[in-house]
Enzyme design. Structure first.
Site, short mmCIF file in Angstrom:
data_model
loop_
_atom_site.label_atom_id
_atom_site.label_comp_id
_atom_site.label_asym_id
_atom_site.label_seq_id
_atom_site.Cartn_x
_atom_site.Cartn_y
_atom_site.Cartn_z
N LYS A 1 0.85 -1.20 0.00
CA LYS A 1 0.00 0.00 0.00
C LYS A 1 0.89 1.25 0.00
CE LYS A 1 -2.94 1.64 3.33
NZ LYS A 1 -3.43 1.47 4.68
C1 E4P Z 1 -6.62 2.48 5.10
O1 E4P Z 1 -6.13 1.53 4.51
C2 E4P Z 1 -5.94 3.31 6.08
O2 E4P Z 1 -5.17 2.51 6.93
C3 E4P Z 1 -6.80 4.17 6.94
O3 E4P Z 1 -8.16 4.08 6.62
C4 E4P Z 1 -6.23 5.55 7.01
O4 E4P Z 1 -7.13 6.49 7.48
P1 E4P Z 1 -7.06 7.24 8.87
O5 E4P Z 1 -5.62 7.34 9.25
O6 E4P Z 1 -7.71 8.54 8.61
O7 E4P Z 1 -7.84 6.38 9.82
#
Ligand code: E4P
Length: 225
Positions: free
Chosen positions: A91
């Site tokens: 990712k």
């Molecule tokens: C998704 O893969 C992310 O880990 C996550 O949703 C990031 O968002 P946040 O840091 O705003 O919770």
């Protein structure tokens, strides 16, 4: 059909959720890993346990490199694939370096999720660089006044056959809006995912049914003693 992921690195939360519903995998990021309980001694060992669980129970694991420069992102990505498992989705936030890494890893046949996407252009670049999945960050976008539902809709309209994973939720209303806008997959933190099961409305509704029954039959069960 909509695919559902858990946004966590806590194996207990993953086991609990899998015991209740069918899920499609788990996503993590460095902040989630930094805040996890770390029961197995190191984040990598924790991720290995999660990877093994998902191999047995079905589901993808999306892991984000910690590094932000091109060469370092690649190093982190290869380390993840070697240490955690070869089927991990890498990712990567769509920065300049991120896009170059997405392009390189995709060309090598590695599954890539383009993350931290806030605009149509960012998502378009990531798909064109070869990302399997583009992940739109809804709450973070909303906090900056960006219409994330519109971004999701535009990306799905332009790339109907590619995967759009909506992420970064703080409210169940955001979840509904992302799904309605056309997201293929959602990743949600366990606490938020199960939040609507214990609202005041649910408590009152169930209590109301019980009260009617008890008033009529002086019993709390269908089978009366
Ligand atoms: C998704 O893969 C992310 O880990 C996550 O949703 C990031 O968002 P946040 O840091 O705003 O919770």
């Amino acid at each position: 059909m909509l695919h559902l992921f858990l946004d966590t690195a806590d194996i207990d939360e993953i086991r609990d959720a899998y015991s209740l519903i069918r899920l499609d995998g788990v996503t993590t990021n460095p902040s989630i890993l930094a805040g996890a309980k770390n029961k197995y001694g190191s984040p990598v060992l924790e991720l290995k346990v999660i990877y093994k669980f998902l191999e047995e129970h079905g589901g993808q694991l999306h892991i984000q490199p910690v590094a932000s420069l091109y060469d370092e992102i690649l190093k982190d990505a290869y380390y993840i694939l070697e240490e955690v498992g070869e089927n991990v989705w890498i990712k990567i936030p769509v920065t300049e370096d991120g896009l170059a890494a997405i392009s390189r890893l995709s060309a090598e046949g590695i599954k890539v999720t383009a993350a931290s996407v806030f605009t149509f252009t960012q998502g378009m670049l990531a798909y064109k660089a070869g990302a399997d999945t583009v992940s739109v960050y809804c709450n973070r976008a909303e906090e900056k006044g960006i219409e994330y539902a519109h971004v999701i809709e535009s990306l799905k309209n332009a790339f109907p056959d590619r995967v759009l994973l909506a992420a970064s939720f703080r409210t169940t209303d955001q979840i509904e809006r992302a799904s309605f806008a056309g997201a293929d997959s959602l990743t949600i933190k366990p606490k938020l995912l199960f939040q609507d099961l214990k609202t005041d409305l649910m408590r009152d509704t169930v209590a109301n049914f019980q009260f009617s029954w008890e008033s009529a039959f002086k019993s709390r069960n269908l089978r009366r003693e």
